[in-house]
Write a protein that holds these residues in place. Sequence first.
Motif, mmCIF file in Angstrom:
data_model
loop_
_atom_site.group_PDB
_atom_site.id
_atom_site.type_symbol
_atom_site.label_atom_id
_atom_site.label_comp_id
_atom_site.label_asym_id
_atom_site.label_seq_id
_atom_site.Cartn_x
_atom_site.Cartn_y
_atom_site.Cartn_z
ATOM 1 N N ASN A 3 -15.903 0.104 -0.258
ATOM 2 C CA ASN A 3 -15.469 0.545 1.062
ATOM 3 C C ASN A 3 -16.011 -0.341 2.181
ATOM 4 O O ASN A 3 -15.392 -0.459 3.253
ATOM 5 C CB ASN A 3 -15.852 2.002 1.299
ATOM 6 C CG ASN A 3 -14.845 2.970 0.691
ATOM 7 O OD1 ASN A 3 -13.711 2.586 0.382
ATOM 8 N ND2 ASN A 3 -15.249 4.218 0.501
ATOM 9 N N ARG B 125 -13.373 -2.968 2.302
ATOM 10 C CA ARG B 125 -12.119 -2.460 2.854
ATOM 11 C C ARG B 125 -12.249 -2.123 4.342
ATOM 12 O O ARG B 125 -11.296 -2.287 5.116
ATOM 13 C CB ARG B 125 -11.652 -1.239 2.058
ATOM 14 C CG ARG B 125 -11.241 -1.589 0.629
ATOM 15 C CD ARG B 125 -10.694 -0.389 -0.124
ATOM 16 N NE ARG B 125 -9.430 0.095 0.439
ATOM 17 C CZ ARG B 125 -8.246 -0.463 0.210
ATOM 18 N NH1 ARG B 125 -8.143 -1.551 -0.559
ATOM 19 N NH2 ARG B 125 -7.148 0.062 0.726
ATOM 20 N N GLU C 130 -9.623 -4.547 -6.163
ATOM 21 C CA GLU C 130 -10.158 -5.001 -4.875
ATOM 22 C C GLU C 130 -10.555 -6.466 -4.943
ATOM 23 O O GLU C 130 -10.388 -7.211 -3.965
ATOM 24 C CB GLU C 130 -11.345 -4.143 -4.457
ATOM 25 C CG GLU C 130 -11.715 -4.283 -2.989
ATOM 26 C CD GLU C 130 -10.613 -3.791 -2.056
ATOM 27 O OE1 GLU C 130 -10.562 -4.281 -0.909
ATOM 28 O OE2 GLU C 130 -9.801 -2.934 -2.463
ATOM 29 N N GLU D 241 -10.012 3.497 3.386
ATOM 30 C CA GLU D 241 -11.101 3.459 2.415
ATOM 31 C C GLU D 241 -10.840 4.482 1.309
ATOM 32 O O GLU D 241 -10.092 5.449 1.482
ATOM 33 C CB GLU D 241 -12.428 3.753 3.115
ATOM 34 C CG GLU D 241 -12.794 2.722 4.158
ATOM 35 C CD GLU D 241 -14.091 3.044 4.891
ATOM 36 O OE1 GLU D 241 -14.940 3.750 4.290
ATOM 37 O OE2 GLU D 241 -14.249 2.605 6.047
ATOM 38 N N THR E 228 0.832 -1.201 0.000
ATOM 39 C CA THR E 228 0.000 0.000 0.000
ATOM 40 C C THR E 228 0.870 1.255 0.000
ATOM 41 O O THR E 228 2.056 1.221 0.336
ATOM 42 C CB THR E 228 -0.932 0.037 1.228
ATOM 43 O OG1 THR E 228 -0.158 0.045 2.424
ATOM 44 C CG2 THR E 228 -1.877 -1.137 1.237
ATOM 45 N N ILE F 143 -4.165 0.313 5.817
ATOM 46 C CA ILE F 143 -5.246 0.237 4.828
ATOM 47 C C ILE F 143 -6.256 1.337 5.130
ATOM 48 O O ILE F 143 -6.502 1.674 6.292
ATOM 49 C CB ILE F 143 -5.935 -1.149 4.842
ATOM 50 C CG1 ILE F 143 -7.000 -1.254 3.735
ATOM 51 C CG2 ILE F 143 -6.503 -1.481 6.211
ATOM 52 C CD1 ILE F 143 -7.592 -2.646 3.580
ATOM 53 N N ASP G 156 -1.333 -4.158 2.981
ATOM 54 C CA ASP G 156 -2.729 -4.481 3.253
ATOM 55 C C ASP G 156 -2.745 -5.669 4.222
ATOM 56 O O ASP G 156 -2.079 -6.675 3.990
ATOM 57 C CB ASP G 156 -3.421 -4.849 1.935
ATOM 58 C CG ASP G 156 -4.914 -5.064 2.074
ATOM 59 O OD1 ASP G 156 -5.322 -5.874 2.926
ATOM 60 O OD2 ASP G 156 -5.675 -4.459 1.298
ATOM 61 N N GLU H 147 -9.166 -9.109 -2.236
ATOM 62 C CA GLU H 147 -10.135 -9.749 -1.351
ATOM 63 C C GLU H 147 -10.286 -11.237 -1.632
ATOM 64 O O GLU H 147 -10.431 -12.047 -0.709
ATOM 65 C CB GLU H 147 -11.493 -9.053 -1.488
ATOM 66 C CG GLU H 147 -12.637 -9.714 -0.740
ATOM 67 C CD GLU H 147 -12.551 -9.588 0.772
ATOM 68 O OE1 GLU H 147 -13.261 -10.343 1.474
ATOM 69 O OE2 GLU H 147 -11.787 -8.738 1.266
#
Length: 586
Positions: free
Chosen positions: A465, A468, A512, A493, A326, A491, A370, A516
């Motif tokens: 979001n 996240r 994402e 949003e 990140t 991390i 992350d 994820e």
Amino acid sequence: MMTIRKIKHFGVFVMCALVLGISCSDEFLEVPPAGSLADAQLGTKDGIEGLLIGTYSALNGVFGNRFEGPNHWITGSILGGEANKGTDAGDYSSINPVQRYETDPTQGDLNNLWRGRYEGVSRANRVLATVTANPDALTAADAARITGEARMLRGHFYFDLQKHYGSIPVFDETVPAEEVILVANTGTAWAQIEADFQYAYDNLPEVTDAGRVNKWAAAAYMGKAKLFQGKFSEAITWFDDVIANGVTSNGLKYALLDDYSQIYNAENDNHAEAVMDVESANNTGSTANANYFDDLNYPYNTGPDGPGNCCGFFQPSFSMANSFRTQANGLPLLDGSYNDPANEVQNSFFHVVVDGNDEATFVPDAGPLDPRIDHSIGRKSIPYLDWIPHPGSAWIRSFPYAGPYSPKKYIYYKSQENSFTDGSSWTRGYALMNYTIIRFADVLLMAAEAEVEAGSLTKALDYVNQVRARAALSEHWVKNEDGTDAANYNISEYTAADFATQDAARTAVRFERKLELSGEGHRFFDLVRWGVAAEELNAYLAYEGQYLVTKFGGASFTAGKNELMPIPQAQIDIQGPDVLAQNPGY
């Protein structure tokens, strides 16, 4: 009511009892062929339920081939660049050309995948035909429910075939068995898939036995089918309904779990995030009822310090690990710079193989990451569930061939040895957590994607979001023994400015999904339907190939060919090339 775990084996028992039942008359001299069931035996409620449970069992694969597994660790994740085969070049070597996009129509594993999914279709069709042939065996409500379940499962099997092979033969229960061989692959299965999911949605209950499909699983799968076809506005309608009203089969309102790691924990099966899953069980007399398809996918040679004690397959890729890097603001590097030298995640491969130093002096990565990286990827010195911290080379079979990482999702805990595992076969690595074919975070991200394509960027931002925000719950990050964070997790949003344009929002949503859902079998099919597979995967091969030279040197993805698996030559030989046409390029 019985859960699917119990009723699956009950159904097998019933079917066996029907075969072995003995009459007190001369009829006992009329012996049916071994393993067969008479129509009269099947045409009862118990018989039909037994057939249905046999159809559910096909979700887990039929022929015991690891390509058949519902998690698509090879055809979805390895081909999607999230992982490589792992282990060494000589073990399960038939995967080697597959991961290099050099497979051919004679590949036996892909033939078994084809056979297994069509066996599922055949079982669903047998249920439907038997219900129709025995109108007095079931109440109207039971007939509608069983038909809905069978059609939902058939839709799933056809969906799997469609996304792997493209043009496929499609037939329903009205086609006589002897005519199935005459059905050509001249079109797609989408019309049949949508019809099956629509019937399931209209006729299935909301709440039923744990493990059975319900109407909301059908709605979510319909949205997914619409999304795969680019029908974004229609997909939104279905996803909106699921997000607002959907519940699990056991009645829980769909929701994101607070603790990301609990998605993959057998002790938390049938949780609020499970939209459609595959149930597992132990002590049934067969490890095929556990996650047999993952039996190779544990760190290598762990002994009592780690799970499975075999075999070092399914090692996450360098670029997948780097993707969790990140920025200082907690957002990912959406410009692709995560693979730049300055952003690569420090790992023991570079330390040992590239630098030639003693691994004992390895210094863990200190940059921002992350937090999902350490729920997804086993990295040296980071706690590995409740086992020891990952020791690095001691759990890797071949650093130069497969890299430094181990899989970490769908791995059982030390505390679960022999209670949530099945150790009755050659390895301890048969775990019992359910695999989620669709989970609620997947639904939210599919909905976000559809909203982006429809121009609703604010709604897409909200969905992303939500995902996240769950990942940002610091109390659930991986911790050291002293309670400190195991790495420098960072991390945040997205803001409205990050979703100011459709292109920016599209890039964020797609990335994402990568973060994820990593290692869960979706990535390759996402890249293909987005039309970016050649670009993304050739970049992946170039990057990984500079380190894993034996594995990836000279490999390439061919646009217009490698988006689909080849139609198995064995099936063309059976049906004939005038009936079953090969996919382009093979």
